[in-house]
Design a protein around this motif. Structure first.
Motif, mmCIF file in Angstrom:
data_model
loop_
_atom_site.group_PDB
_atom_site.id
_atom_site.type_symbol
_atom_site.label_atom_id
_atom_site.label_comp_id
_atom_site.label_asym_id
_atom_site.label_seq_id
_atom_site.Cartn_x
_atom_site.Cartn_y
_atom_site.Cartn_z
ATOM 1 N N THR A 42 0.820 -1.200 0.000
ATOM 2 C CA THR A 42 0.000 0.000 0.000
ATOM 3 C C THR A 42 0.862 1.262 0.000
ATOM 4 O O THR A 42 1.947 1.284 0.590
ATOM 5 C CB THR A 42 -0.979 0.037 1.194
ATOM 6 N N THR A 43 0.369 2.275 -0.673
ATOM 7 C CA THR A 43 1.039 3.580 -0.650
ATOM 8 C C THR A 43 0.304 4.524 0.297
ATOM 9 O O THR A 43 0.611 5.706 0.360
ATOM 10 C CB THR A 43 1.111 4.188 -2.066
ATOM 11 N N PHE A 97 -7.569 3.657 1.862
ATOM 12 C CA PHE A 97 -6.322 3.397 1.126
ATOM 13 C C PHE A 97 -5.443 2.356 1.818
ATOM 14 O O PHE A 97 -4.256 2.248 1.532
ATOM 15 C CB PHE A 97 -5.534 4.705 0.956
ATOM 16 N N ASP A 98 -6.021 1.604 2.767
ATOM 17 C CA ASP A 98 -5.249 0.602 3.508
ATOM 18 C C ASP A 98 -4.005 1.210 4.140
ATOM 19 O O ASP A 98 -2.911 0.632 4.104
ATOM 20 C CB ASP A 98 -4.858 -0.584 2.616
ATOM 21 N N ALA A 99 -4.170 2.386 4.712
ATOM 22 C CA ALA A 99 -3.044 3.100 5.318
ATOM 23 C C ALA A 99 -2.566 2.401 6.589
ATOM 24 O O ALA A 99 -3.302 1.641 7.218
ATOM 25 C CB ALA A 99 -3.450 4.539 5.642
ATOM 26 N N LEU A 100 -1.349 2.705 6.959
ATOM 27 C CA LEU A 100 -0.739 2.115 8.151
ATOM 28 C C LEU A 100 -1.557 2.405 9.404
ATOM 29 O O LEU A 100 -1.683 1.554 10.271
ATOM 30 C CB LEU A 100 0.685 2.657 8.326
ATOM 31 N N ASP A 101 -2.128 3.603 9.494
ATOM 32 C CA ASP A 101 -2.906 3.976 10.679
ATOM 33 C C ASP A 101 -4.399 3.742 10.496
ATOM 34 O O ASP A 101 -5.205 4.160 11.317
ATOM 35 C CB ASP A 101 -2.627 5.426 11.083
ATOM 36 N N LYS A 102 -4.790 3.079 9.402
ATOM 37 C CA LYS A 102 -6.182 2.726 9.091
ATOM 38 C C LYS A 102 -7.078 3.931 8.802
ATOM 39 O O LYS A 102 -8.286 3.785 8.654
ATOM 40 C CB LYS A 102 -6.816 1.897 10.230
ATOM 41 N N GLN A 103 -6.503 5.128 8.692
ATOM 42 C CA GLN A 103 -7.280 6.324 8.390
ATOM 43 C C GLN A 103 -7.422 6.482 6.878
ATOM 44 O O GLN A 103 -6.516 6.127 6.122
ATOM 45 C CB GLN A 103 -6.585 7.570 8.974
ATOM 46 N N PRO A 104 -8.551 7.030 6.414
ATOM 47 C CA PRO A 104 -8.702 7.245 4.977
ATOM 48 C C PRO A 104 -7.759 8.340 4.483
ATOM 49 O O PRO A 104 -7.386 9.241 5.233
ATOM 50 C CB PRO A 104 -10.165 7.675 4.835
ATOM 51 N N ALA A 105 -7.380 8.245 3.233
ATOM 52 C CA ALA A 105 -6.503 9.254 2.621
ATOM 53 C C ALA A 105 -7.335 10.472 2.246
ATOM 54 O O ALA A 105 -8.383 10.342 1.601
ATOM 55 C CB ALA A 105 -5.812 8.684 1.391
ATOM 56 N N ARG A 106 -6.871 11.623 2.645
ATOM 57 C CA ARG A 106 -7.541 12.876 2.287
ATOM 58 C C ARG A 106 -6.674 13.706 1.345
ATOM 59 O O ARG A 106 -7.167 14.562 0.641
ATOM 60 C CB ARG A 106 -7.878 13.645 3.557
#
Length: 159
Positions: free
Chosen positions: A58-59, A91-100
């Motif tokens: 994931t990016t 975005f399957d981010a490391l912190d599970k937050q959505p990409a804004r």
């Protein structure tokens, strides 16, 4: 290279809307073709390269940032794309937050190693909370470009 030196209003989308990261990657790949930067055929190659890169890892980063990137043949210079999503995109981010804040980088394959530093510079810039806040407050692509120039070139604020 600074993001403000790469970004152009026609390659910025505010608001950037996508249901998930796959839809976001398709929209990013199509943006330069719609702006006349490269052909529809190359947009398909860029989309495929972004998807392959994203499948490998994931990016999506922390703090609502994603920096999808891929190296492709057929371009001579790095192309930066930017989407500001007020709703956020999973975005399957490391912190599970959505990409804004989504910064897409289309890198010439023959210059791939040269742009690792650019990728790190952009990640460092977006790690600053005040930068993210100012970008998320933007309502137009021109405003995004202006804010990035002011942030990365403080002399422009007073001149």
């Amino acid at each position: 290279m600074k993001l403000s030196e790469l970004i152009r209003p026609e390659l910025v989308v505010v608001p950037f809307r996508a249901q998930d990261k796959w839809q976001a990657l398709a929209a990013l790949a199509d943006l330069p073709a719609r702006a006349g930067v490269f052909s529809e055929r190359l947009a398909a190659d860029v989309h495929q390269a972004l998807v392959l890169r994203e499948r490998s890892m994931t990016t999506g980063m922390e703090h609502g940032i994603a920096i999808p990137h891929a190296a492709v043949d057929g371009i001579d210079d790095l192309i930066a794309l930017l989407g500001i999503s007020h709703d956020g995109i999973p975005f399957d981010a490391l912190d599970k937050q959505p990409a804004r804040i989504v910064v897409g980088l289309v890198i010439p394959r023959h210059k791939k190693l040269m742009h690792i530093k650019t990728l790190a510079e952009i990640a460092r810039l977006l790690s600053r909370p005040e930068v993210r806040q100012r970008l998320l407050a933007c309502q137009t692509s021109a405003e995004v470009v202006r804010i990035l120039s002011e942030i990365e070139n403080p002399a422009l604020r007073n001149g």
